[in-house]
Design a protein around this motif. Sequence first.
Motif, short mmCIF file in Angstrom:
data_model
loop_
_atom_site.label_atom_id
_atom_site.label_comp_id
_atom_site.label_asym_id
_atom_site.label_seq_id
_atom_site.Cartn_x
_atom_site.Cartn_y
_atom_site.Cartn_z
N PRO A 1 23.60 -1.18 5.08
CA PRO A 1 23.32 -1.62 6.45
C PRO A 1 21.84 -1.70 6.83
O PRO A 1 21.53 -2.04 7.96
N PHE A 2 20.94 -1.36 5.95
CA PHE A 2 19.52 -1.50 6.27
C PHE A 2 18.77 -1.94 5.02
O PHE A 2 19.29 -1.89 3.90
N ASP A 3 17.56 -2.39 5.22
CA ASP A 3 16.74 -2.96 4.15
C ASP A 3 16.11 -1.83 3.32
O ASP A 3 15.05 -1.31 3.65
N THR A 4 16.79 -1.45 2.26
CA THR A 4 16.31 -0.32 1.44
C THR A 4 14.96 -0.62 0.80
O THR A 4 14.08 0.24 0.74
N GLY A 5 14.81 -1.85 0.32
CA GLY A 5 13.52 -2.22 -0.28
C GLY A 5 12.40 -2.17 0.73
O GLY A 5 11.28 -1.75 0.42
N GLY A 6 12.67 -2.63 1.96
CA GLY A 6 11.64 -2.59 2.99
C GLY A 6 11.24 -1.17 3.34
O GLY A 6 10.06 -0.89 3.55
N VAL A 7 12.20 -0.26 3.41
CA VAL A 7 11.90 1.14 3.67
C VAL A 7 11.00 1.70 2.58
O VAL A 7 10.00 2.38 2.85
N ALA A 8 11.35 1.39 1.34
CA ALA A 8 10.60 1.94 0.21
C ALA A 8 9.19 1.38 0.12
O ALA A 8 8.21 2.12 0.03
N VAL A 9 9.08 0.06 0.15
CA VAL A 9 7.76 -0.52 -0.07
C VAL A 9 6.82 -0.25 1.09
O VAL A 9 5.62 -0.03 0.90
N THR A 10 7.33 -0.23 2.32
CA THR A 10 6.48 0.12 3.46
C THR A 10 5.98 1.55 3.33
O THR A 10 4.81 1.85 3.63
N GLY A 11 6.85 2.43 2.87
CA GLY A 11 6.44 3.81 2.66
C GLY A 11 5.36 3.92 1.60
O GLY A 11 4.39 4.67 1.76
N PHE A 12 5.51 3.17 0.52
CA PHE A 12 4.50 3.22 -0.53
C PHE A 12 3.15 2.73 -0.03
O PHE A 12 2.12 3.29 -0.37
N PHE A 13 3.14 1.69 0.78
CA PHE A 13 1.87 1.19 1.29
C PHE A 13 1.25 2.18 2.27
O PHE A 13 0.02 2.32 2.31
N GLY A 14 2.07 2.84 3.07
CA GLY A 14 1.52 3.84 3.98
C GLY A 14 0.87 4.99 3.24
O GLY A 14 -0.25 5.40 3.56
N LEU A 15 1.57 5.53 2.24
CA LEU A 15 0.98 6.61 1.44
C LEU A 15 -0.23 6.12 0.67
O LEU A 15 -1.23 6.85 0.52
N SER A 16 -0.16 4.90 0.19
CA SER A 16 -1.28 4.34 -0.56
C SER A 16 -2.54 4.27 0.29
O SER A 16 -3.63 4.62 -0.15
N GLY A 17 -2.40 3.79 1.53
CA GLY A 17 -3.57 3.70 2.39
C GLY A 17 -4.23 5.05 2.60
O GLY A 17 -5.46 5.16 2.59
N PHE A 18 -3.43 6.10 2.77
CA PHE A 18 -3.97 7.44 2.98
C PHE A 18 -4.72 7.93 1.75
O PHE A 18 -5.83 8.47 1.85
N LEU A 19 -4.14 7.75 0.57
CA LEU A 19 -4.73 8.27 -0.65
C LEU A 19 -5.91 7.44 -1.15
O LEU A 19 -6.94 7.97 -1.56
N ILE A 20 -5.76 6.12 -1.10
CA ILE A 20 -6.80 5.25 -1.65
C ILE A 20 -8.03 5.22 -0.73
O ILE A 20 -9.16 5.08 -1.20
N SER A 21 -7.82 5.36 0.56
CA SER A 21 -8.96 5.44 1.47
C SER A 21 -9.83 6.65 1.12
O SER A 21 -11.06 6.57 1.14
N TYR A 22 -9.20 7.75 0.79
CA TYR A 22 -9.95 8.95 0.38
C TYR A 22 -10.78 8.65 -0.86
O TYR A 22 -11.95 9.04 -0.96
N SER A 23 -10.18 7.96 -1.80
CA SER A 23 -10.91 7.60 -3.02
C SER A 23 -12.09 6.71 -2.70
O SER A 23 -13.19 6.88 -3.24
N GLY A 24 -11.88 5.72 -1.81
CA GLY A 24 -12.97 4.82 -1.46
C GLY A 24 -14.12 5.54 -0.77
O GLY A 24 -15.28 5.19 -0.96
#
Length: 427
Positions: A66-89
């Motif tokens: 009943p919901f977009d499982t891929g959308g939940v997953a990939v949006t979550g990955f991008f959110g975590l990515s922004g937090f971690l990669i910004s630190y690296s930058g």
Amino acid sequence: MSDSFVLFEVDMPVVRRLFAGTSLESAYSGRDNAFNFMRLCFALLVIVGHAAILGWGPGREPVVIPFDTGGVAVTGFFGLSGFLISYSGRRSSPLRYIWHRMLRIFPGYWVCLAASAFVLAPLLFWHEHGTLSGFRSAGPGPLGYIYHNFLTDQRQADVAHVTGVAPYPNALNGSLWTLKSELTCYLLVLALAVTLILRRARWVVLLLGAAMFSVVVYDTFSDPVAPGPIADVGPITLPILGTYQLFYLWAFGLAFVLGMIADVYRDKIPLNDTLGVTALVLSVLSLYLNLPLFGPCIVAYVYLLLWAGVRLPKALRKIGRRNDYSYGVYIYAFPAQQALAILGVPRFGWTFYLLTSVVAALILAVCSWYLVEKPALRAKHWSPGRRSKPSADVPASELPPAADPSQESAPHVPAPRLPESVEPEPA
């Protein structure tokens, strides 16, 4: 009036206690968090979302989630990515930042391309034809598959038409298309780091996020149950980087920028259970309302991820700390599911097909980690003119401990299920 005033005065300490808490900077630890566990769950969630459509084909799915499982997953990955990669930058030199990002993404990706083109495709061709004769002349070849997809812009979807008989045809690895958006976000961080915005003008990141969020709000209210005006723009092509679906690039990019905002303002953002539970309720509500990729609730979802990364039990925070299989699960799950579908495994039912898909993806992910990804990460300390720093064990998370800000994790972005109308890059 006076009674109301007294009541208000009495309740204020309660309100302050409800919303009191430590800052994200104080609560977050580069080692002791559940981000790797969450990424692995997201990768497995993509397998769940893909199982029905890859096993039976569009419109014939035996199980409707009943919901977009891929959308939940990939949006979550991008959110975590922004937090971690910004630190690296913020903490790495530009060249070292680029080197770390390449080591985390490309070795595993290139080996996956080669394995798909020179191992899986010939096996599937032999399964269908009983011979390898004519494999090279049957359609787009294996060398072309590597050449056209080398830098993550997926310009060749199949090899020798081996997936033409699959329920979801002409897609050997449809999950790889999101890597291009991930790399685009990496370039954004690099640009902000080189211009010193990440260190000295963090308000620019906040302004960028607010501008992108306002477009999503407008898009949601224009059509609350489907991608609105942003999607109507259609594909866009950027020099060198390739073609993008603007709606997904915008939504994933917003999640990434929100993660960046959380990083640069980590000393100001409170982390407490009241806000965490509220974010959970809003995120679930957005799924119930079928808002595309969380709509305006994407802010709550990104906060929920950061809160959960700190608050989940310690046992879960240990998963993936030294061996991170989530990227391997992502890049190998789709071809594994395609192969199983062509071999006829779905005839045993959705549950059996799903379980065999998970097992196959995990086996391939373990091989990818130990044979490719982990050896590549040992070169993260390499610099021209000196030998690589020996490292017997590379932490799986590659998250930035306080003493070594160069060790951060590149998130792995599983693909959401695209609308059938999206042609060039299947999910």
